[in-house]
Design a protein around this motif. Structure first.
Motif, PDB file in Angstrom:
ATOM      1  N   ILE A 425       0.982  -1.076  -0.070  1.00 28.65           N
ATOM      2  CA  ILE A 425      -0.294  -0.074   0.012  1.00 28.65           C
ATOM      3  C   ILE A 425       0.877   1.257  -0.095  1.00 28.65           C
ATOM      4  O   ILE A 425       1.710   1.521   0.699  1.00 28.65           O
ATOM      5  N   GLN A 430      -1.324   6.880  -4.190  1.00 25.94           N
ATOM      6  CA  GLN A 430      -2.576   6.532  -4.312  1.00 25.94           C
ATOM      7  C   GLN A 430      -2.698   5.195  -4.993  1.00 25.94           C
ATOM      8  O   GLN A 430      -3.316   4.939  -5.908  1.00 25.94           O
ATOM      9  N   GLN A 431      -1.983   4.345  -4.533  1.00 26.24           N
ATOM     10  CA  GLN A 431      -1.614   3.037  -5.272  1.00 26.24           C
ATOM     11  C   GLN A 431      -1.684   1.924  -4.450  1.00 26.24           C
ATOM     12  O   GLN A 431      -1.029   1.952  -3.136  1.00 26.24           O
ATOM     13  N   THR A 432      -2.118   0.869  -4.684  1.00 26.40           N
ATOM     14  CA  THR A 432      -1.909  -0.566  -4.161  1.00 26.40           C
ATOM     15  C   THR A 432      -1.737  -1.557  -5.155  1.00 26.40           C
ATOM     16  O   THR A 432      -2.058  -1.350  -6.350  1.00 26.40           O
ATOM     17  N   ARG A 495      -8.051  -0.217  -1.236  1.00 28.33           N
ATOM     18  CA  ARG A 495      -7.810   1.057  -1.922  1.00 28.33           C
ATOM     19  C   ARG A 495      -8.851   1.887  -1.402  1.00 28.33           C
ATOM     20  O   ARG A 495      -8.624   3.235  -1.148  1.00 28.33           O
ATOM     21  N   GLN A 496      -9.891   1.491  -0.770  1.00 22.08           N
ATOM     22  CA  GLN A 496     -11.246   2.398  -0.488  1.00 22.08           C
ATOM     23  C   GLN A 496     -10.703   2.982   1.103  1.00 22.08           C
ATOM     24  O   GLN A 496     -11.007   4.214   1.186  1.00 22.08           O
ATOM     25  N   ILE A 498      -7.398   3.511   1.983  1.00 28.56           N
ATOM     26  CA  ILE A 498      -5.949   3.398   1.770  1.00 28.56           C
ATOM     27  C   ILE A 498      -5.604   4.742   2.837  1.00 28.56           C
ATOM     28  O   ILE A 498      -4.316   4.415   3.213  1.00 28.56           O
TER      29      ILE A 498
END
Length: 539
Positions: A425, A430-432, A495-496, A498
């Motif tokens: 994460i 803003q990335q997984t 992601r929701q 994060i």
């Protein structure tokens, strides 16, 4: 023989009764299918049992030459793995005949002059069920023996008179005895100084009287050869099926090295060393002891940093499905800036999985000096587990993922033993993503192949990154509609959320999982560990 049918040997000198049995057996129902062999003497039966492995023998009480009881005695002397269940057949409907046969090891008996489908079905199903139960118990005992024989900790059982009833080899050696059997019937007073023995017995009497466990008591022990060790002692009451206390089980871990380090740090820096995690093994209180295998606290990096200033931070959530589970993890310090994080998923659940977990825990302690080399560490764990499980001949294995998080160099080094990749994460981007793990770099599960090779993969680590390691219990959860939660849904939920701190993220994921499943009970053990990089130095 047909692998789906039960191998059955009929030993009957009368062709008439043999034919009756052969006619009745196919009528017992589709759930009972047999590969049948008929012989008419004990001598032929012995030859057949030497050649072929049978699960059930229908044995005539009266035979020409050697009689049925003599053959039954021979069968009882066969190795446990090849010993068939025996139903004794007799034309003499006397109770003393049945008693004699049952005392000799028969699982049931039938009067030949009352043979019919119901009586034959009852005898055969009962005998097979008892045999399979005995086989399962034998497998459990084999695993327990492997744990007792290989654990470096002292493991012992005592009765209500505080006499030893069983100890492992490690404990017997430190008590100055060559064989564990030599300890049976003795007490602490036979080995330790009087004051120490009285204190030990006072603690144990308190356990027997109150039913309260003694967890992790640290004390200095002087052994018969004059050796002095610091041990962490855990003792829990042992209960029978009715809940009555019938003794206790204890585990003593040698913490001498850690204690000396703790004392040295206290003298030089005034700080206490982190306590060693406790390894417990009590079959009657298995959940409490199983959970104690997990880290009780997290290391900090560097070691003298307070937790809130550590370069690497950790949190976890663990839920076994039954009293004991097969998922576990460990976190250990490799250097001032490197942490090793291992997560394992042992095949199955319950006592077998817990015992294999305990064996792995012992191997981890033994091979920690290799932990900085991820590939060598997993190779050593695999070879040790293969060697131990060979003694039990049970098809057990464990998937594992091991990652070295290096905050000093900004790198992740990791290896996989048949385990799915963790999630990386990166909130700042803003990335997984799942950690890249080429198929050629995924080694076999631990305990399957001797001398397996595990390839190390590297990936960058930056400040703010969170590595999420988890077992398949986190996504192989069935919803109320029967569909699985799945890894894609898990990644979407991550992601929701994060931007949540790791501890809150784990709670949120479990809450989402419970809502999906419609409750807090899952079908598989669940373990998830988060590693947060708060201060990373890039080369």
């Amino acid at each position: 023989m047909n692998a789906s049918s039960t191998p059955l040997l009929i030993v009957e000198d009368s062709p008439v009764y043999a034919e009756i049995l052969l006619q009745l057996l196919p009528s017992l129902g589709a759930g009972l299918q047999f590969n049948v062999k008929w012989v008419d003497s004990a001598e032929k039966a012995l030859a057949e049992l030497d050649r072929t492995s049978y699960e059930l023998v229908l044995l005539d009480y009266k035979l020409p030459g050697a009689d049925g009881l003599s053959l039954l005695t021979h069968i009882q002397l066969m190795p446990e793995a090849r010993r068939p269940a025996v139903v004794m057949l007799t034309g003499i409907g006397r109770e003393e005949v049945a008693v004699e046969a049952m005392k000799a090891g028969a699982k049931d008996y039938l009067a030949k002059d009352h043979l019919d489908v119901p009586s034959l079905l009852r005898a055969i199903t009962g005998a097979l069920e008892r045999k399979r139960t005995e086989d399962a118990l034998a497998e459990e005992r084999a695993l327990l023996r492997a744990l007792m024989d290989n654990a470096p900790d002292h493991i012992y059982f005592k009765d209500t008179e505080l006499r030893f009833t069983r100890v492992n080899a490690s404990h017997a050696r430190d008590l100055g005895l060559e064989h564990p059997e030599d300890v049976i019937g003795k007490t602490d007073a036979d080995f330790f100084p009087p004051d120490l023995a009285r204190q030990m017995q006072a603690d144990e009497k308190q356990i027997l009287q109150t039913g309260q466990a003694l967890i992790g008591k640290e004390q200095k022990v002087v052994y018969p050869d004059g050796k002095t060790l610091w041990i962490s002692a855990t003792e829990v009451p042992l209960r029978d099926r009715q809940g009555k206390i019938i003794g206790l089980i204890g585990i003593n871990r040698d913490i001498t090295r850690s204690k000396h380090l703790e004392e040295e740090l206290a003298r030089t820096a005034g700080e206490l060393a982190l306590k060693n995690s406790q390894m417990q093994a009590d079959l009657e209180m298995a959940r409490e002891i199983q959970e104690s295998f997990l880290p009780l606290s997290y290391p900090t990096f560097p070691p003298d940093a307070p937790p809130e200033q550590s370069a690497l931070r950790f949190c976890h959530r663990y839920r076994p499905t039954v009293a004991v589970g097969g998922d576990f993890f460990d976190i250990f310090t490799l250097s001032d800036h490197e942490a090793g994080v291992l997560i394992c998923d042992v095949m199955g659940h319950g006592v077998r999985a817990a015992l294999v977990t305990a064996i792995l825990r012992a191997l981890i302690e033994q091979h920690k000096p290799l932990a900085a080399d991820a590939g060598a560490f997993l190779t050593a764990l695999n070879n040790g587990l293969v060697a131990t499980l060979k003694q039990t001949r049970l098809p057990m294995f464990a998937s594992a993922f091991y990652v070295v998080a290096d905050a000093g160099r900004g790198r992740l080094r990791y290896v996989s033993a048949g385990h799915h990749a963790p999630c990386l994460i990166q909130p700042t981007r803003q990335q997984t993503l799942l950690l890249p793990c080429p198929k050629t770099a995924i080694g076999p599960a631990l305990g399957v192949f001797e001398n397996a090779h595990y390839t190390v993969t590297e990936y960058p680590l930056t400040t703010g990154d969170v590595v999420l390691l988890f077992t398949d219990g986190l996504f192989e959860v069935a919803g109320r509609d029967g569909h699985l939660y799945g890894q894609d849904r898990l990644m979407a939920d991550i992601r929701q959320h994060i931007h949540l701190p790791p501890s809150e993220l784990l709670d949120r994921l479990l809450a989402d999982l419970e809502q999906f499943a419609g409750g807090t009970e899952f079908n598989d053990d669940l373990c998830v560990v988060a590693v947060e990089a708060t201060q990373v130095q890039t080369p």
